[in-house]
Scaffold this motif. Sequence first.
Motif, short mmCIF file in Angstrom:
data_model
loop_
_atom_site.label_atom_id
_atom_site.label_comp_id
_atom_site.label_asym_id
_atom_site.label_seq_id
_atom_site.Cartn_x
_atom_site.Cartn_y
_atom_site.Cartn_z
N UNK A 59 0.83 -1.20 0.00
CA UNK A 59 0.00 0.00 0.00
C UNK A 59 0.86 1.25 0.00
N UNK A 60 1.83 1.29 0.89
CA UNK A 60 2.73 2.46 0.95
C UNK A 60 3.53 2.59 -0.34
N UNK A 61 4.09 1.49 -0.82
CA UNK A 61 4.90 1.57 -2.03
C UNK A 61 4.06 2.01 -3.22
N UNK A 62 2.85 1.48 -3.33
CA UNK A 62 1.98 1.86 -4.44
C UNK A 62 1.70 3.35 -4.45
N UNK A 63 1.41 3.90 -3.29
CA UNK A 63 1.16 5.34 -3.22
C UNK A 63 2.40 6.14 -3.59
N UNK A 64 3.55 5.72 -3.11
CA UNK A 64 4.80 6.41 -3.45
C UNK A 64 5.08 6.34 -4.94
N UNK A 65 4.85 5.17 -5.54
CA UNK A 65 5.15 5.03 -6.97
C UNK A 65 4.19 5.86 -7.82
N UNK A 66 2.93 5.93 -7.42
CA UNK A 66 1.98 6.77 -8.14
C UNK A 66 2.39 8.23 -8.03
N UNK A 67 2.74 8.66 -6.82
CA UNK A 67 3.15 10.06 -6.61
C UNK A 67 4.39 10.37 -7.44
N UNK A 76 12.23 7.40 -15.28
CA UNK A 76 11.72 6.05 -15.46
C UNK A 76 12.70 4.97 -15.03
N UNK A 77 13.98 5.18 -15.29
CA UNK A 77 14.98 4.17 -14.91
C UNK A 77 15.08 4.04 -13.40
N UNK A 78 15.04 5.16 -12.71
CA UNK A 78 15.10 5.16 -11.25
C UNK A 78 13.86 4.46 -10.68
N UNK A 79 12.69 4.80 -11.22
CA UNK A 79 11.45 4.18 -10.76
C UNK A 79 11.48 2.68 -11.04
N UNK A 80 11.98 2.29 -12.20
CA UNK A 80 12.05 0.86 -12.52
C UNK A 80 12.97 0.13 -11.54
N UNK A 81 14.11 0.72 -11.22
CA UNK A 81 15.06 0.08 -10.28
C UNK A 81 14.41 -0.08 -8.91
N UNK A 82 13.76 0.95 -8.43
CA UNK A 82 13.08 0.87 -7.13
C UNK A 82 11.97 -0.18 -7.17
N UNK A 83 11.17 -0.14 -8.22
CA UNK A 83 10.01 -1.04 -8.33
C UNK A 83 10.43 -2.49 -8.49
N UNK A 84 11.41 -2.75 -9.32
CA UNK A 84 11.88 -4.12 -9.50
C UNK A 84 12.45 -4.67 -8.19
#
Length: 131
Positions: A59-67, A76-84
């Motif tokens: 839940x927390x990660x989803x909100x952070x990634x949407x924000x 996008x590369x930074x977000x992909x690294x964090x998300x993966x």
Amino acid sequence: MHPHLITAGCIAVLALLLTVLSLRITVLRLRYRISFGDGGHQDLLRALRAHGNTLEQTTLYGLLSIAYAELPSADGKYLFACSASFVLARGVHAMAMFTRDLPLRQAAHAVSVLAQLGLAMGIGEVLWRTT
């Protein structure tokens, strides 16, 4: 890759993980004929906690990634690294819950928290640059 697509993919994979964990609870509840609580069954308790912990962190990660994805200069590369990292860590954490591997569970939790912190700091960095 566009940040919105990364976020959508990440949330979809996490939703699948949560669904699998929820189905595990359903199977155990049917097996033990328990509709509430764990009935003293350790495997059901582990399944409940694996699902609950994953839901709490997701839940927390989803909100952070949407924000983060909504920011005009989101990387996008930074977000992909964090998300993966986060998705992998949550899968490993759930597995470690069932195998009772405390060191692996702790390591996966640490990676999850670092991904969350990394994304929160990424949001702060982007906001700092734009002010």
